[in-house]
Design a protein around this motif. Structure first.
Motif, PDB file in Angstrom:
ATOM      1  N   ARG A 132      -4.118   7.247  -6.221  1.00 59.57           N
ATOM      2  CA  ARG A 132      -3.737   7.145  -4.941  1.00 59.57           C
ATOM      3  C   ARG A 132      -4.700   7.758  -3.984  1.00 59.57           C
ATOM      4  NH1 ARG A 132       0.422   3.829  -3.620  1.00 59.57           N
ATOM      5  NH2 ARG A 132       0.445   4.657  -1.631  1.00 59.57           N
ATOM      6  N   ASN A 133      -4.975   7.287  -2.740  1.00 55.80           N
ATOM      7  CA  ASN A 133      -5.534   8.427  -1.856  1.00 55.80           C
ATOM      8  C   ASN A 133      -5.210   7.880  -0.375  1.00 55.80           C
ATOM      9  OD1 ASN A 133      -6.920   5.888  -1.172  1.00 55.80           O
ATOM     10  ND2 ASN A 133      -8.984   6.588  -1.563  1.00 55.80           N
ATOM     11  N   ASN A 134      -4.097   7.000  -0.263  1.00 55.88           N
ATOM     12  CA  ASN A 134      -3.433   6.868   0.952  1.00 55.88           C
ATOM     13  C   ASN A 134      -2.392   7.802   1.350  1.00 55.88           C
ATOM     14  OD1 ASN A 134      -1.682   5.602  -0.836  1.00 55.88           O
ATOM     15  ND2 ASN A 134      -2.277   3.566   0.112  1.00 55.88           N
ATOM     16  N   LYS A 175      -0.802  -4.896  -0.085  1.00 56.71           N
ATOM     17  CA  LYS A 175      -0.527  -3.731   1.017  1.00 56.71           C
ATOM     18  C   LYS A 175      -1.390  -2.585   0.671  1.00 56.71           C
ATOM     19  CE  LYS A 175       4.331  -5.015   1.617  1.00 56.71           C
ATOM     20  NZ  LYS A 175       5.838  -4.597   1.652  1.00 56.71           N
ATOM     21  N   ASN A 176      -1.489  -2.387  -0.635  1.00 55.60           N
ATOM     22  CA  ASN A 176      -2.256  -1.131  -0.780  1.00 55.60           C
ATOM     23  C   ASN A 176      -3.876  -1.294  -0.589  1.00 55.60           C
ATOM     24  OD1 ASN A 176      -0.146   0.495  -1.657  1.00 55.60           O
ATOM     25  ND2 ASN A 176      -0.356   0.105  -3.820  1.00 55.60           N
ATOM     26  N   ALA A 177      -4.243  -2.544  -0.733  1.00 54.22           N
ATOM     27  CA  ALA A 177      -5.513  -2.867  -0.662  1.00 54.22           C
ATOM     28  C   ALA A 177      -5.943  -3.061   0.829  1.00 54.22           C
ATOM     29  CB  ALA A 177      -5.950  -4.412  -1.449  1.00 54.22           C
ATOM     30  N   GLN A 178      -4.728  -3.348   1.723  1.00 55.14           N
ATOM     31  CA  GLN A 178      -5.156  -3.721   3.105  1.00 55.14           C
ATOM     32  C   GLN A 178      -5.215  -2.091   3.698  1.00 55.14           C
ATOM     33  OE1 GLN A 178      -5.391  -6.405   4.958  1.00 55.14           O
ATOM     34  NE2 GLN A 178      -5.892  -5.186   6.736  1.00 55.14           N
ATOM     35  N   ASP A 179      -4.335  -1.084   3.198  1.00 48.41           N
ATOM     36  CA  ASP A 179      -4.271   0.135   3.540  1.00 48.41           C
ATOM     37  C   ASP A 179      -5.723   0.721   3.108  1.00 48.41           C
ATOM     38  OD1 ASP A 179      -1.769   0.058   4.634  1.00 48.41           O
ATOM     39  OD2 ASP A 179      -0.920   1.013   2.627  1.00 48.41           O
ATOM     40  N   GLU A 180      -6.264   0.557   1.985  1.00 43.57           N
ATOM     41  CA  GLU A 180      -7.525   1.032   1.753  1.00 43.57           C
ATOM     42  C   GLU A 180      -8.514   0.528   2.481  1.00 43.57           C
ATOM     43  OE1 GLU A 180     -10.396   0.527  -2.232  1.00 43.57           O
ATOM     44  OE2 GLU A 180      -8.338   1.177  -2.618  1.00 43.57           O
ATOM     45  N   LEU A 225      -8.136   2.413   5.948  1.00 50.79           N
ATOM     46  CA  LEU A 225      -8.576   4.079   5.839  1.00 50.79           C
ATOM     47  C   LEU A 225      -9.940   4.035   5.517  1.00 50.79           C
ATOM     48  CD1 LEU A 225      -5.152   5.024   3.988  1.00 50.79           C
ATOM     49  CD2 LEU A 225      -6.007   5.407   6.493  1.00 50.79           C
ATOM     50  N   SER A 226     -10.609   3.070   4.759  1.00 48.87           N
ATOM     51  CA  SER A 226     -11.967   3.254   4.411  1.00 48.87           C
ATOM     52  C   SER A 226     -12.867   3.242   5.912  1.00 48.87           C
ATOM     53  CB  SER A 226     -12.516   1.989   3.343  1.00 48.87           C
ATOM     54  OG  SER A 226     -13.888   2.382   3.144  1.00 48.87           O
ATOM     55  N   SER A 227     -12.780   2.205   6.675  1.00 46.83           N
ATOM     56  CA  SER A 227     -13.274   2.077   7.781  1.00 46.83           C
ATOM     57  C   SER A 227     -13.054   3.063   8.926  1.00 46.83           C
ATOM     58  CB  SER A 227     -13.017   0.757   8.560  1.00 46.83           C
ATOM     59  OG  SER A 227     -13.466   0.534   9.788  1.00 46.83           O
ATOM     60  N   LEU A 228     -11.850   3.634   8.933  1.00 49.76           N
ATOM     61  CA  LEU A 228     -11.619   5.117   9.856  1.00 49.76           C
ATOM     62  C   LEU A 228     -12.103   6.091   8.971  1.00 49.76           C
ATOM     63  CD1 LEU A 228     -10.065   6.340  11.767  1.00 49.76           C
ATOM     64  CD2 LEU A 228      -7.997   6.580  10.482  1.00 49.76           C
ATOM     65  N   TYR A 229     -12.313   6.277   7.809  1.00 45.09           N
ATOM     66  CA  TYR A 229     -12.801   7.503   7.056  1.00 45.09           C
ATOM     67  C   TYR A 229     -14.535   7.352   7.403  1.00 45.09           C
ATOM     68  CZ  TYR A 229     -14.411  10.364   3.042  1.00 45.09           C
ATOM     69  OH  TYR A 229     -14.845  11.524   2.300  1.00 45.09           O
ATOM     70  N   GLU A 230     -15.026   6.400   7.530  1.00 43.72           N
ATOM     71  CA  GLU A 230     -16.458   6.341   7.814  1.00 43.72           C
ATOM     72  C   GLU A 230     -16.801   6.735   9.335  1.00 43.72           C
ATOM     73  OE1 GLU A 230     -17.945   2.581   6.952  1.00 43.72           O
ATOM     74  OE2 GLU A 230     -17.526   2.797   4.830  1.00 43.72           O
ATOM     75  N   ALA A 282     -20.147   7.622   2.663  1.00 42.58           N
ATOM     76  CA  ALA A 282     -18.770   7.899   2.883  1.00 42.58           C
ATOM     77  C   ALA A 282     -18.138   6.841   1.690  1.00 42.58           C
ATOM     78  CB  ALA A 282     -18.158   7.999   4.167  1.00 42.58           C
ATOM     79  N   LYS A 283     -17.160   7.178   0.959  1.00 42.33           N
ATOM     80  CA  LYS A 283     -16.868   6.304  -0.152  1.00 42.33           C
ATOM     81  C   LYS A 283     -15.056   6.674  -0.129  1.00 42.33           C
ATOM     82  CE  LYS A 283     -20.336   4.669  -1.720  1.00 42.33           C
ATOM     83  NZ  LYS A 283     -20.929   3.255  -1.371  1.00 42.33           N
ATOM     84  N   PHE A 284     -14.335   5.474   0.298  1.00 46.85           N
ATOM     85  CA  PHE A 284     -12.884   5.650   0.246  1.00 46.85           C
ATOM     86  C   PHE A 284     -12.224   4.558  -0.688  1.00 46.85           C
ATOM     87  CE2 PHE A 284      -8.490   5.330   1.541  1.00 46.85           C
ATOM     88  CZ  PHE A 284      -8.151   6.687   1.977  1.00 46.85           C
TER      89      PHE A 284
END
Length: 348
Positions: free
Chosen positions: A3-5, A189-194, A197-202, A254-256
């Motif tokens: 996990r990373n969320n 739900k986890n896929a949506q969170d990822e 968060l991936s977009s925010l991380y970039e 950047a990879k999330f």
């Protein structure tokens, strides 16, 4: 399962602040000092502060097309509509004209969000009252049904860019509450969170280096180095971040993910994701180098809970490729220090 969320709420706030350039705004400074139990509380607090800021600055207006029957001719007469509505019987005609109005999509999204939040039992009663109290400011804005499809039609320009932070947070909070209320599986739900968060991380990574360093920071598209100018159907090479200084260029991707390295079988040796390495290697080799320019690549992963994390430096065909992982669960001062250290590995 990796996990990373599980990112601390405080760090999510800082990532949002960098990504949307709100660090210097006094209105949001109190948010950074508060403690939140979950991300819904953070998003709610941001909206309770940000929407009044938009209101004080004046709701954005734009020209919208209005169709009505009237005994006063303005704009264009719609002959077909006039006949269909039998308007001439009442000495009226159907007219179409442009009106400078607050009744635009951005305001409709905010109003619909306020209506939704003021009725949701997933947020505190105090916040519901705050949101309900803001609705009178949107009296001239039409009611629309809140749906994720609304955001797909949003377009920003220099006149309305101040809306982006609030409208995006409206979506983040709506999605969060929507999943809480639905029977959607935990995997979805986890896929949506990822994805979110991936977009925010970039955005955060780019904005951080733009604000905190003196590198030349950009995110250009890289053109394919073809021999005959034929590029039809070749994929677009859109970089996340390019840092440049003193004829040195570092291309950062950047990879999330929920999984940063892969193993062919359980207990097997963890390997780099081949597609990511191919991608950064392709970026490097298609970059149009200036004379004496040194170009390197970096895969910047968000660290997961897995034991094996990317932390490698490769030298492949004269190219240097850094593969590192950033721990988003540590204190934010350490996150800043890590990011600067990663870049200095190449530029120092």
């Amino acid at each position: 399962m990796e996990r990373n969320n599980n990112i601390p709420i405080r760090n999510l706030y800082y990532m949002l602040s960098y990504a949307y350039k709100t660090l210097s705004l006094n209105e949001y400074k109190q948010v950074g000092t508060e403690e939140f139990e979950n991300v819904k509380e953070l998003y709610s607090e941001i909206l309770s502060i940000g929407i009044p800021v938009l209101i004080r600055g004046g709701l954005s207006k734009d020209y919208i097309s209005v169709e009505e029957t009237s005994n006063v001719i303005k704009g264009k007469i719609d002959i077909n509509s006039t006949i269909k509505k039998n308007a001439l019987v009442n000495k009226k005609v159907a007219v179409v004209y442009d009106e400078f109005s607050e009744n635009i999509l951005l305001n409709q999204i905010i109003k619909a969000t306020l209506v939704y939040l003021s009725r949701s039992n997933k947020i505190s009663q105090k916040m519901r009252r705050v949101f309900y109290g803001l609705l009178p400011y949107f009296t001239d804005v039409s009611d629309v049904e809140l749906d994720l499809k609304l955001w797909k039609n949003v377009r920003y320009n220099r006149q309305n860019i101040r809306y982006q932070f609030i409208v995006d947070v409206c979506r983040y909070l709506y999605e969060q509450l929507l999943f809480d209320e639905s029977s959607t599986s935990q995997i979805m739900k986890n896929a949506q969170d990822e994805q979110r968060l991936s977009s925010l991380y970039e955005k955060f990574i780019y904005a951080f280096f733009k604000r905190e360093t003196k590198y030349n920071v950009s995110h250009p598209q890289i053109q394919w180095s073809v021999d005959d100018d034929f590029v039809d159907a070749l994929p677009i090479m859109q970089t996340d971040l390019v840092l440049q200084k003193d004829k040195k260029t570092l291309i950062v991707d950047a990879k999330f993910y929920s999984e940063n390295m892969v193993a062919r079988f359980e207990g097997g040796t963890a390997k780099q994701k081949s597609g990511n390495l191919y991608q950064i290697f392709t970026y490097i080799n298609n970059w149009k180098k200036e004379p004496d320019e040194t170009v390197a690549g970096m895969l910047l992963y968000a660290k997961t809970t897995a034991l094996n994390q990317p932390n490698h430096i490769y030298h492949i065909k004269g190219n240097q490729i850094f593969v590192v992982s950033l721990d988003l669960q540590q204190d934010f001062s350490s996150i800043k220090e890590n990011l600067l250290t990663y870049a200095n590995q190449f530029f120092a």
